[in-house]
Design a protein around this motif. Structure first.
Motif, mmCIF file in Angstrom:
data_model
loop_
_atom_site.group_PDB
_atom_site.id
_atom_site.type_symbol
_atom_site.label_atom_id
_atom_site.label_comp_id
_atom_site.label_asym_id
_atom_site.label_seq_id
_atom_site.Cartn_x
_atom_site.Cartn_y
_atom_site.Cartn_z
ATOM 1 N N PHE A 174 4.917 -5.063 -3.754
ATOM 2 C CA PHE A 174 4.762 -4.240 -2.554
ATOM 3 C C PHE A 174 5.958 -4.436 -1.631
ATOM 4 C CE2 PHE A 174 3.267 -3.526 1.786
ATOM 5 C CZ PHE A 174 2.855 -2.207 1.666
ATOM 6 N N LEU A 175 6.489 -5.645 -1.561
ATOM 7 C CA LEU A 175 7.652 -5.918 -0.718
ATOM 8 C C LEU A 175 8.874 -5.121 -1.189
ATOM 9 C CD1 LEU A 175 8.661 -7.573 1.675
ATOM 10 C CD2 LEU A 175 9.264 -9.377 0.076
ATOM 11 N N ASP A 176 9.071 -5.009 -2.495
ATOM 12 C CA ASP A 176 10.172 -4.201 -3.024
ATOM 13 C C ASP A 176 10.019 -2.734 -2.637
ATOM 14 O OD1 ASP A 176 11.308 -6.417 -4.290
ATOM 15 O OD2 ASP A 176 10.138 -6.072 -6.118
ATOM 16 N N LEU A 177 8.804 -2.211 -2.741
ATOM 17 C CA LEU A 177 8.558 -0.820 -2.375
ATOM 18 C C LEU A 177 8.744 -0.590 -0.883
ATOM 19 C CD1 LEU A 177 5.453 -0.086 -4.594
ATOM 20 C CD2 LEU A 177 7.811 0.630 -4.972
ATOM 21 N N TRP A 178 8.306 -1.548 -0.063
ATOM 22 C CA TRP A 178 8.471 -1.425 1.384
ATOM 23 C C TRP A 178 9.958 -1.428 1.769
ATOM 24 C CZ3 TRP A 178 6.280 0.436 5.379
ATOM 25 C CH2 TRP A 178 6.720 0.107 6.654
ATOM 26 N N TYR A 179 10.741 -2.287 1.127
ATOM 27 C CA TYR A 179 12.174 -2.349 1.398
ATOM 28 C C TYR A 179 12.838 -1.016 1.033
ATOM 29 C CZ TYR A 179 17.025 -3.798 1.244
ATOM 30 O OH TYR A 179 18.370 -3.883 1.447
ATOM 31 N N PHE A 209 11.390 1.917 0.932
ATOM 32 C CA PHE A 209 10.931 2.888 1.934
ATOM 33 C C PHE A 209 11.762 2.782 3.205
ATOM 34 C CE2 PHE A 209 8.197 3.832 5.602
ATOM 35 C CZ PHE A 209 7.916 5.166 5.340
ATOM 36 N N GLN A 210 12.006 1.579 3.660
ATOM 37 C CA GLN A 210 12.805 1.384 4.868
ATOM 38 C C GLN A 210 14.226 1.893 4.673
ATOM 39 O OE1 GLN A 210 12.439 -2.804 5.604
ATOM 40 N NE2 GLN A 210 10.917 -2.466 7.198
ATOM 41 N N GLN A 211 14.808 1.633 3.528
ATOM 42 C CA GLN A 211 16.187 2.044 3.280
ATOM 43 C C GLN A 211 16.343 3.555 3.207
ATOM 44 O OE1 GLN A 211 18.963 0.262 3.232
ATOM 45 N NE2 GLN A 211 17.774 -1.542 3.752
ATOM 46 N N PHE A 212 15.392 4.253 2.606
ATOM 47 C CA PHE A 212 15.552 5.680 2.353
ATOM 48 C C PHE A 212 14.904 6.582 3.389
ATOM 49 C CE2 PHE A 212 15.960 3.874 -1.982
ATOM 50 C CZ PHE A 212 17.288 4.184 -2.145
ATOM 51 N N VAL A 213 13.990 6.089 4.199
ATOM 52 C CA VAL A 213 13.303 6.954 5.152
ATOM 53 C C VAL A 213 13.543 6.521 6.589
ATOM 54 C CG1 VAL A 213 11.055 7.823 5.880
ATOM 55 C CG2 VAL A 213 11.537 7.546 3.459
ATOM 56 N N ILE A 214 13.351 5.261 6.890
ATOM 57 C CA ILE A 214 13.411 4.791 8.263
ATOM 58 C C ILE A 214 14.841 4.558 8.748
ATOM 59 C CG2 ILE A 214 12.719 2.921 9.804
ATOM 60 C CD1 ILE A 214 10.209 2.623 8.121
ATOM 61 N N SER A 215 15.718 4.130 7.880
ATOM 62 C CA SER A 215 17.086 3.796 8.255
ATOM 63 C C SER A 215 17.805 5.011 8.845
ATOM 64 C CB SER A 215 17.853 3.301 7.029
ATOM 65 O OG SER A 215 19.212 3.132 7.348
ATOM 66 N N TRP A 216 18.584 4.811 9.916
ATOM 67 C CA TRP A 216 19.324 5.907 10.538
ATOM 68 C C TRP A 216 20.442 6.406 9.641
ATOM 69 C CZ3 TRP A 216 17.238 8.640 14.042
ATOM 70 C CH2 TRP A 216 16.313 8.068 14.911
ATOM 71 N N GLU A 217 20.808 5.640 8.636
ATOM 72 C CA GLU A 217 21.830 6.073 7.691
ATOM 73 C C GLU A 217 21.258 7.018 6.640
ATOM 74 O OE1 GLU A 217 25.112 5.009 7.685
ATOM 75 O OE2 GLU A 217 24.722 4.027 9.591
ATOM 76 N N ALA A 218 19.944 7.077 6.529
ATOM 77 C CA ALA A 218 19.296 7.887 5.501
ATOM 78 C C ALA A 218 19.439 9.377 5.802
ATOM 79 C CB ALA A 218 17.822 7.522 5.397
ATOM 80 N N PRO A 219 19.586 10.198 4.780
ATOM 81 C CA PRO A 219 19.696 11.650 4.997
ATOM 82 C C PRO A 219 18.468 12.233 5.696
ATOM 83 C CG PRO A 219 20.304 11.092 2.758
ATOM 84 C CD PRO A 219 19.782 9.845 3.388
ATOM 85 N N PHE A 220 17.278 11.723 5.392
ATOM 86 C CA PHE A 220 16.061 12.216 6.047
ATOM 87 C C PHE A 220 16.132 12.010 7.544
ATOM 88 C CE2 PHE A 220 11.868 11.295 7.826
ATOM 89 C CZ PHE A 220 11.226 12.498 7.566
ATOM 90 N N ALA A 221 16.557 10.825 7.976
ATOM 91 C CA ALA A 221 16.628 10.521 9.406
ATOM 92 C C ALA A 221 17.682 11.379 10.101
ATOM 93 C CB ALA A 221 16.921 9.048 9.615
#
Length: 61
Positions: free
Chosen positions: A33-38, A40-52
């Motif tokens: 679960f920790l790997d999946l959470w990390y 998720f943070q990298q691809f969705v929450i991070s300001w560097e992510a295209p989604f953000a």
């Protein structure tokens, strides 16, 4: 019996390398679960992510 001994996830044969000599499956680590959470943070929450960046551009404009 060795505590660090690894077994094939497919056929439970003792591994002697990267691949199982019985069925050919590769030795892989399971995701936690920790790997999946990390991820998720990298691809969705991070300001560097295209989604953000897209969300920010749409909400400001």
């Amino acid at each position: 019996m060795d505590v660090n001994q690894q077994h094939c996830l497919n056929c439970q044969t003792t591994l002697q390398g990267t691949y199982c000599h019985q069925c050919g499956q590769k030795d892989v680590n399971r995701l936690s679960f920790l790997d999946l959470w990390y991820a998720f943070q990298q691809f969705v929450i991070s300001w560097e992510a295209p989604f953000a960046r897209t969300f920010w551009s749409l909400s400001v404009a």
